[in-house]
Scaffold this active site. Structure first.
Site, short mmCIF file in Angstrom:
data_model
loop_
_atom_site.label_atom_id
_atom_site.label_comp_id
_atom_site.label_asym_id
_atom_site.label_seq_id
_atom_site.Cartn_x
_atom_site.Cartn_y
_atom_site.Cartn_z
N GLU A 127 95.71 51.54 3.00
CA GLU A 127 96.69 50.93 3.90
C GLU A 127 97.77 50.33 3.00
O GLU A 127 97.55 49.32 2.32
CB GLU A 127 96.03 49.84 4.75
N CYS A 181 102.50 43.64 6.21
CA CYS A 181 102.91 45.04 6.14
C CYS A 181 103.42 45.53 7.49
O CYS A 181 104.13 46.54 7.56
CB CYS A 181 101.75 45.91 5.66
#
Length: 465
Positions: A226, A260
């Protein structure tokens, strides 16, 4: 290993840095305990994980205090602990159905019977980032543990103070502490983790994620990455301007933009651009730093020293190339900590770093477009594809726009919903990640090796000699 406080800048803690030999010894212990953990059965694992949730709740003050020292923010730290507890309880509720292998069934060849089963990977490694230290350490660990794996955590060296209260919690749960451990240290410790586990989950930058993926490929172990994001939002010509301005203020500034899944680019239709920019700027301008009183204000410090330099470089690049700052525009020092002023930027050009590179700060660039189609094209002009957002009063039209965006999850008339809603499955597009979904039912299946029992029910096979 000494690490600084994000609020004072002072190096106030000296963390143990685990060596390769220490990591190796710990992984041997975790592997030995995993067999008993798996054989105990799902019902027992759920019982222990629910006790883990209870212990986290009881130790919440200590965990929050450590997270405050790690990150310099309070409200998000309290939410992080609460979200972790909720995540454990949700997985415990869902696991029986998700891990049920089902009954035997007939194959297409009538005398063949099939039964699907699985084995967990014995040891899962997790290398987590500094923006949500506890939650992003455990978001993968929880389903892995319920699936029957042992887990070794290596949190970011920038934010590892929370490990001490976590270990105190685990000391109350000997059955869990045998299969869940944490090591602290820098890149060498992380490399040792990769070399000794059977599957790896990594959250971090694209540059480091590429190295992690290559190291895992050499060992033939699965890697779930990720990575970075530069999430765009499209504000269509028919959008509710008040709603969009409020949502994008939160989606870009929460946790000081250090997520993020923060919105880092906005493309707004020219017909509503002036009104939208005015309202967005008004909302963002009202935000305050949580200094000197951490209980007040909405925007905390930049957590990582390395990130401070990146943010300053991006701001300087935009100023040099003619960007206009509607508010903010500076990184300022308060009490030794480094804080990014809540910032709205316009008059951008495509070559500016603020539009191309992940920023990870309380900065939101806004680009005016001639059409929604142009917005789609510009939103897709990125090496990232994590998440996005679309605002339109016509939901069907919003979904049509969303379907053309190259990203794994699109919030409709809201911002950064994947930070809060974990039931939907999504993957990361482009360089934003690799591997199966961290969210939804599929998430737990990342930690299983599928097996099949294929039985002849008693008929001589026609393909025998």
């Amino acid at each position: 290993m000494k690490i600084p406080s994000p609020r004072t800048g002072k190096y106030d803690i000296d963390l143990p840095e685990y060596s390769e030999a220490e990591v190796s010894a710990l992984t041997n212990s975790l592997r030995e305990a995993q067999s008993e953990w798996w054989q105990a059965g799902l019902e027992k694992r759920i019982e222990i994980m629910l006790a883990f949730a209870d212990e986290i709740t009881q130790h919440k003050p200590a965990l929050v205090a450590a997270l405050i020292n790690d990150t310099g923010r309070k409200d998000e730290s309290e939410l992080e602990v609460d979200a972790t507890v909720s995540t454990i309880r949700r997985w415990c509720k869902q696991a029986p159905d998700l891990l049920d292998c089902g009954h035997s069934r007939a194959a297409e060849i009538p005398f063949i019977e099939l039964q699907q089963t699985y084995l967990p990977y014995p040891l899962v490694g997790i290398i987590s980032p500094w923006n949500f230290p506890l939650l992003l350490s455990l978001v993968d660990a929880i389903p892995a543990l319920l699936a029957g794996c042992s887990v070794l955590l290596k949190p970011s060296e920038v934010t590892s103070r929370f490990v001490e209260p976590l270990n105190e919690i685990l000391s109350q749960l000997p059955e869990l502490s045998g299969v869940l451990s944490a090591v602290t240290g820098g890149g060498q410790t992380g490399q040792a983790v990769i070399e000794h586990v059977d599957s790896l989950c990594f959250t971090g930058s694209v540059a480091t994620g590429r190295k992690v993926g290559e190291a895992c490929a050499k060992r033939f172990i699965p890697a779930f990455l990720e990575l970075g994001g530069k999430d765009p939002a499209i504000v269509c010509a028919d959008a509710d301007v008040d709603l969009a301005a409020k949502a994008l203020c939160w989606g870009s500034m929460v946790n000081a933009g250090q997520s993020c899944m923060s919105l880092e680019r906005v493309y707004v239709h020219k017909d509503i651009a002036d009104e939208f920019i005015s309202k967005l700027t008004a909302n963002v301008s009202q935000l305050k730093h949580n200094y000197p009183d951490i209980n007040q204000g909405q925007v905390g410090p930049i957590i990582s020293n390395k990130q401070v330099d990146i943010v300053k470089q991006q701001l300087a690049d935009a100023k040099q190339k003619g960007a206009v700052f509607q508010c903010g525009g500076e990184v300022i020092e308060l009490g030794g900590g480094q804080y990014c002023q809540p910032t709205i930027v316009t008059n951008l050009t495509a070559d500016m770093k603020l539009l191309q590179e992940e920023t990870f700060a309380a900065i939101l660039p806004v680009v005016i477009v001639d059409s929604d189609q142009q917005a789609i094209e510009m939103a897709n002009d990125s090496e990232f594809g994590l998440s996005a957002a679309v605002f339109s009063c016509d939901v069907d039209y919003a979904k049509k726009v969303a379907s053309q965006l190259e990203a794994g999850a699109i919030s409709i008339n809201d911002a950064s919903l994947t930070a809060l809603i974990h039931e939907a499955e999504k993957q990361s597009f482009k360089y934003s990640g690799l591997g199966g979904s961290r969210m939804g039912a599929e998430s737990i299946r990342r930690f299983m090796r599928k097996k099949a029992f294929i039985r002849n029910t008693g008929v001589p096979s026609p393909w025998w000699f």
